[in-house]
Write a protein that holds these residues in place. Structure first.
Motif, PDB file in Angstrom:
ATOM      1  N   LEU A  34    -106.774  30.907  17.824  1.00 24.12           N
ATOM      2  CA  LEU A  34    -107.721  29.763  17.550  1.00 24.12           C
ATOM      3  C   LEU A  34    -107.300  29.041  16.351  1.00 24.12           C
ATOM      4  O   LEU A  34    -107.574  27.783  16.321  1.00 24.12           O
ATOM      5  CB  LEU A  34    -108.941  30.393  17.869  1.00 24.12           C
ATOM      6  CG  LEU A  34    -110.200  29.602  17.386  1.00 24.12           C
ATOM      7  CD1 LEU A  34    -110.286  28.390  18.566  1.00 24.12           C
ATOM      8  CD2 LEU A  34    -111.634  30.390  17.137  1.00 24.12           C
ATOM      9  N   GLY A  35    -107.073  29.859  15.316  1.00 22.26           N
ATOM     10  CA  GLY A  35    -106.908  29.269  14.039  1.00 22.26           C
ATOM     11  C   GLY A  35    -105.694  28.462  13.916  1.00 22.26           C
ATOM     12  O   GLY A  35    -105.563  27.496  13.426  1.00 22.26           O
ATOM     13  N   THR A  36    -104.485  28.912  14.570  1.00 20.66           N
ATOM     14  CA  THR A  36    -103.267  28.338  14.250  1.00 20.66           C
ATOM     15  C   THR A  36    -103.242  26.938  15.308  1.00 20.66           C
ATOM     16  O   THR A  36    -102.372  26.140  14.861  1.00 20.66           O
ATOM     17  CB  THR A  36    -102.028  29.125  14.397  1.00 20.66           C
ATOM     18  OG1 THR A  36    -102.228  29.680  15.856  1.00 20.66           O
ATOM     19  CG2 THR A  36    -102.204  30.222  13.381  1.00 20.66           C
ATOM     20  N   SER A  37    -103.838  26.981  16.347  1.00 18.47           N
ATOM     21  CA  SER A  37    -103.519  25.952  17.439  1.00 18.47           C
ATOM     22  C   SER A  37    -104.502  25.039  17.349  1.00 18.47           C
ATOM     23  O   SER A  37    -104.054  23.987  17.605  1.00 18.47           O
ATOM     24  CB  SER A  37    -103.744  26.714  18.995  1.00 18.47           C
ATOM     25  OG  SER A  37    -102.621  27.719  19.290  1.00 18.47           O
ATOM     26  N   TYR A  38    -105.801  25.236  16.887  1.00 16.67           N
ATOM     27  CA  TYR A  38    -106.650  24.053  17.011  1.00 16.67           C
ATOM     28  C   TYR A  38    -107.155  23.989  15.600  1.00 16.67           C
ATOM     29  O   TYR A  38    -107.241  23.061  15.186  1.00 16.67           O
ATOM     30  CB  TYR A  38    -107.676  24.333  18.023  1.00 16.67           C
ATOM     31  CG  TYR A  38    -107.177  24.553  19.324  1.00 16.67           C
ATOM     32  CD1 TYR A  38    -106.440  23.780  20.189  1.00 16.67           C
ATOM     33  CD2 TYR A  38    -107.476  25.789  20.095  1.00 16.67           C
ATOM     34  CE1 TYR A  38    -106.075  24.004  21.233  1.00 16.67           C
ATOM     35  CE2 TYR A  38    -106.993  26.300  21.324  1.00 16.67           C
ATOM     36  CZ  TYR A  38    -106.067  25.147  21.927  1.00 16.67           C
ATOM     37  OH  TYR A  38    -105.594  25.359  23.127  1.00 16.67           O
ATOM     38  N   GLY A  39    -107.808  25.001  14.958  1.00 19.49           N
ATOM     39  CA  GLY A  39    -108.878  25.302  13.876  1.00 19.49           C
ATOM     40  C   GLY A  39    -110.150  26.124  14.379  1.00 19.49           C
ATOM     41  O   GLY A  39    -110.558  25.863  15.340  1.00 19.49           O
ATOM     42  N   VAL A  40    -110.555  26.782  13.303  1.00 19.78           N
ATOM     43  CA  VAL A  40    -111.618  27.687  13.533  1.00 19.78           C
ATOM     44  C   VAL A  40    -113.097  26.865  13.730  1.00 19.78           C
ATOM     45  O   VAL A  40    -113.622  26.871  14.783  1.00 19.78           O
ATOM     46  CB  VAL A  40    -111.679  28.618  12.655  1.00 19.78           C
ATOM     47  CG1 VAL A  40    -112.670  29.840  12.826  1.00 19.78           C
ATOM     48  CG2 VAL A  40    -110.308  29.599  12.596  1.00 19.78           C
ATOM     49  N   MET A  41    -113.230  25.980  12.716  1.00 23.19           N
ATOM     50  CA  MET A  41    -114.795  25.378  12.585  1.00 23.19           C
ATOM     51  C   MET A  41    -114.237  23.851  12.601  1.00 23.19           C
ATOM     52  O   MET A  41    -113.158  23.524  12.671  1.00 23.19           O
ATOM     53  CB  MET A  41    -115.255  25.849  11.206  1.00 23.19           C
ATOM     54  CG  MET A  41    -115.930  27.199  11.173  1.00 23.19           C
ATOM     55  SD  MET A  41    -117.332  27.420  12.806  1.00 23.19           S
ATOM     56  CE  MET A  41    -117.439  28.885  12.278  1.00 23.19           C
ATOM     57  N   PRO A  42    -115.258  23.112  12.902  1.00 20.91           N
ATOM     58  CA  PRO A  42    -115.145  21.640  13.077  1.00 20.91           C
ATOM     59  C   PRO A  42    -114.367  21.031  11.992  1.00 20.91           C
ATOM     60  O   PRO A  42    -113.982  19.976  12.275  1.00 20.91           O
ATOM     61  CB  PRO A  42    -116.641  21.277  13.280  1.00 20.91           C
ATOM     62  CG  PRO A  42    -117.289  22.360  14.093  1.00 20.91           C
ATOM     63  CD  PRO A  42    -116.899  23.404  13.280  1.00 20.91           C
ATOM     64  N   VAL A  43    -114.822  21.236  10.817  1.00 20.34           N
ATOM     65  CA  VAL A  43    -113.993  20.843   9.746  1.00 20.34           C
ATOM     66  C   VAL A  43    -112.516  21.115   9.786  1.00 20.34           C
ATOM     67  O   VAL A  43    -111.787  20.131   9.192  1.00 20.34           O
ATOM     68  CB  VAL A  43    -114.501  21.423   8.335  1.00 20.34           C
ATOM     69  CG1 VAL A  43    -113.765  20.930   7.087  1.00 20.34           C
ATOM     70  CG2 VAL A  43    -115.891  20.899   8.119  1.00 20.34           C
ATOM     71  N   VAL A  45    -110.963  21.634  12.692  1.00 21.68           N
ATOM     72  CA  VAL A  45    -110.398  20.799  13.751  1.00 21.68           C
ATOM     73  C   VAL A  45    -110.390  19.242  13.287  1.00 21.68           C
ATOM     74  O   VAL A  45    -109.151  18.594  13.841  1.00 21.68           O
ATOM     75  CB  VAL A  45    -111.496  20.959  14.928  1.00 21.68           C
ATOM     76  CG1 VAL A  45    -110.993  19.817  16.129  1.00 21.68           C
ATOM     77  CG2 VAL A  45    -111.377  22.403  15.381  1.00 21.68           C
ATOM     78  N   GLY A  46    -111.259  18.786  12.659  1.00 18.89           N
ATOM     79  CA  GLY A  46    -111.430  17.407  12.398  1.00 18.89           C
ATOM     80  C   GLY A  46    -110.351  16.787  11.329  1.00 18.89           C
ATOM     81  O   GLY A  46    -110.217  15.912  10.994  1.00 18.89           O
ATOM     82  N   THR A  47    -109.898  17.863  10.409  1.00 15.14           N
ATOM     83  CA  THR A  47    -108.824  17.465   9.240  1.00 15.14           C
ATOM     84  C   THR A  47    -107.563  18.017   9.922  1.00 15.14           C
ATOM     85  O   THR A  47    -106.561  17.858   8.991  1.00 15.14           O
ATOM     86  CB  THR A  47    -109.241  18.170   8.055  1.00 15.14           C
ATOM     87  OG1 THR A  47    -109.184  19.543   8.093  1.00 15.14           O
ATOM     88  CG2 THR A  47    -110.655  17.595   7.670  1.00 15.14           C
ATOM     89  N   ALA A  48    -107.262  18.387  10.994  1.00 10.75           N
ATOM     90  CA  ALA A  48    -105.980  18.999  11.683  1.00 10.75           C
ATOM     91  C   ALA A  48    -105.748  20.194  10.478  1.00 10.75           C
ATOM     92  O   ALA A  48    -104.408  20.191  10.331  1.00 10.75           O
ATOM     93  CB  ALA A  48    -104.804  18.186  11.481  1.00 10.75           C
ATOM     94  N   GLN A  49    -106.521  20.798   9.877  1.00 11.54           N
ATOM     95  CA  GLN A  49    -106.503  21.911   9.192  1.00 11.54           C
ATOM     96  C   GLN A  49    -105.882  21.779   7.660  1.00 11.54           C
ATOM     97  O   GLN A  49    -105.300  22.358   6.854  1.00 11.54           O
ATOM     98  CB  GLN A  49    -105.620  23.183   9.879  1.00 11.54           C
ATOM     99  CG  GLN A  49    -106.258  23.576  11.204  1.00 11.54           C
ATOM    100  CD  GLN A  49    -105.037  24.647  11.819  1.00 11.54           C
ATOM    101  OE1 GLN A  49    -104.801  25.380  11.219  1.00 11.54           O
ATOM    102  NE2 GLN A  49    -104.800  24.386  13.060  1.00 11.54           N
ATOM    103  N   SER A  50    -105.924  20.412   7.756  1.00 11.74           N
ATOM    104  CA  SER A  50    -105.122  19.915   6.170  1.00 11.74           C
ATOM    105  C   SER A  50    -106.089  20.359   5.084  1.00 11.74           C
ATOM    106  O   SER A  50    -105.681  20.541   3.916  1.00 11.74           O
ATOM    107  CB  SER A  50    -105.093  18.494   6.320  1.00 11.74           C
ATOM    108  OG  SER A  50    -106.514  17.808   6.584  1.00 11.74           O
ATOM    109  N   LEU A  51    -107.443  20.389   5.333  1.00  7.70           N
ATOM    110  CA  LEU A  51    -108.018  20.768   4.067  1.00  7.70           C
ATOM    111  C   LEU A  51    -108.837  22.252   4.300  1.00  7.70           C
ATOM    112  O   LEU A  51    -109.754  22.584   3.568  1.00  7.70           O
ATOM    113  CB  LEU A  51    -109.384  19.824   3.939  1.00  7.70           C
ATOM    114  CG  LEU A  51    -108.917  18.509   3.504  1.00  7.70           C
ATOM    115  CD1 LEU A  51    -110.193  17.595   3.594  1.00  7.70           C
ATOM    116  CD2 LEU A  51    -108.120  18.056   2.421  1.00  7.70           C
TER     117      LEU A  51
END
Length: 445
Positions: A34-43, A45-51
């Motif tokens: 979940l964490g590496t493929s998409y992102g855990v929380m909406p933040v 997901v919405g920043t492509a994990q950049s932040l």
């Protein structure tokens, strides 16, 4: 005699299916999570994990536990994530191009609190955890592992249980450190039975267990202005940097079966042991930085994921067995670097918008993988998100925050050669699209 052994193998197959039915919900294994493929929380997901390394929500326990210290308030967060996947393989021998379109659906819950009040020193010590369960909470131990003639994607399967717990504390002038553990399950099933040649079993004995396996995540976060210019303004004000390290982790399943087949295989019976990997997350090093302005911030990160270690794990997998493949033709993986860039803007005191982009190279080095026929491509990832914070409500004393995140992943075209079980080869082209929607509600306390 050959016919008898075929019946015996049939009986054994029935027994193994009976055993694994208690564990499996027909979910395909995933070499991501979940964490590496998409992102855990909406933040995330919405920043492509950049932040994500600077996210002060409960997902910090996975991305950078040191960021738990950036907000002194406690929080309780609940969320959902839905990912729609259309993974394609252009195959001249197939009726259509869509190879897989099974959605991934997670329910998430997390909490963070300050345990410093429990000590005499009053030094802040933050504890946080986040848990996710597949199919909106219905699957925790589902798994699947198979070889394929038509191709299977490497990273987009289900990983039913996502669980992280950790803590953090500030140590000196804007420097915080944290540690957490990623918890995966090692499932074991043992079956003893007597079977007829027709596959009817009796005197069965089944034992199923799952033991937790804990892998370490370490992180630090540095506010450069507070560290180097604590008493005056300087050019480092607003700049932050972070470092994280995640050890490799995986979930696996072992099935040991012993079957006595009447009139064919007497006591002590026929034994079969199957060990297979359900999911794998590579060892990861990451460095990130961000600049925080007046109502806005920009930042990015670079991740190194060491996928080459997966080759050794496949060597001991009895389902994805590469023993019958010539050493030069066995599956191989590359270590990869993933750049991410994103930003956030505070529209007013209640609303904020954010976005991010990332480019992820495929770790799968080989394009011809007999027995397994894995497919994987480079990905362009774009995310968008919005937050709404309600500072006053009629019932709650502290703010309530709502987050929404959307992410699109474009899987670039890549050519592969499929090898069926008879050795016939077929050239295919893999590509795909992934749409992810995530939402959460956070209560501060």
């Amino acid at each position: 005699m050959i016919g008898s052994h075929r019946f015996a193998l049939r009986a054994l197959s029935v027994a193994i299916v009976t055993t694994t039915a208690g564990l499996s919900f027909n979910a395909h294994a995933s070499m991501g999570n979940l964490g590496t493929s998409y992102g855990v929380m909406p933040v995330d997901v919405g920043t492509a994990q950049s932040l994500s390394m600077f996210n002060d929500q409960v997902s910090a326990t996975y991305y950078n536990p040191a960021s738990l210290t950036s907000d002194q308030r406690g929080e309780l967060t609940g969320g959902i994530l839905h990912a729609e996947q259309e993974l394609r393989s252009k195959n001249p021998n197939a009726d259509g191009d869509v190879l897989s379109n099974s959605p991934s659906q997670h329910v998430l819950i997390g909490m963070k609190t300050n345990l410093g009040s429990l000590t005499r020193f009053k030094h802040p010590i933050y504890l946080g955890f986040v848990a996710g369960v597949e199919k909106y909470g219905k699957e925790m131990l589902a798994f699947g592992s198979e070889t394929s003639e038509t191709g299977q994607y490497l990273q987009y399967g289900r990983e039913p249980l996502f669980l992280n717990i950790g803590g953090a504390t500030p140590i000196w002038r804007g420097i915080s450190v944290g540690a957490s553990v990623r918890i995966t399950l090692e499932a074991t099933a043992n079956l003893d039975a007597v079977s007829t040649l027709g596959g009817e079993t009796s005197r069965e004995r089944l034992a199923v267990s799952a033991e937790p396996s804990m892998k370490t995540i370490l992180g630090t976060r540095v506010d450069l202005g507070s560290t180097f210019c604590p008493d005056s303004n300087c050019f480092l004000d607003g700049w932050e940097t972070a470092f994280t390290y995640r050890t490799k982790s995986s979930a696996s399943t072992t099935v040991d079966s012993n079957i006595i087949v009447t009139q064919t295989i007497p006591d002590p019976g026929l034994s079969l042991a199957v060990t297979t990997i359900d999911s794998f997350q590579p060892e990861t090093f990451a460095i990130g930085t961000q600049y925080v302005g007046d109502g806005w911030r920009v930042g990015g990160s670079i991740e190194q994921q060491n996928w080459s270690e997966l080759e050794d794990i496949f060597a001991s997998d009895t389902i994805k067995d590469q023993g019958s493949v010539a050493p030069g033709n066995r599956i191989r993986f590359d270590d990869i670097l993933i750049p991410r860039l994103g930003g956030e803007y505070q529209l007013n005191k209640n609303f904020a918008v954010r976005g991010g982009v990332a480019y992820e190279e495929s770790p799968l080095k080989t394009t011809r993988n007999p027995e397994l026929n894995y497919l994987d491509t480079d990905k362009i990832i774009v995310g968008l998100g919005i937050s709404a914070t309600y500072n006053r409500t009629r019932l709650l004393a502290y703010p309530v925050r709502l987050d929404l995140g959307y992410q699109y992943q474009q899987l670039q075209k890549r050519d592969f050669t499929l090898v069926d079980f008879d050795g016939n080869e077929t050239d295919v082209t893999a590509d795909g699209d992934v749409h992810v929607v995530s939402g959460s509600i956070t209560l501060k306390f």
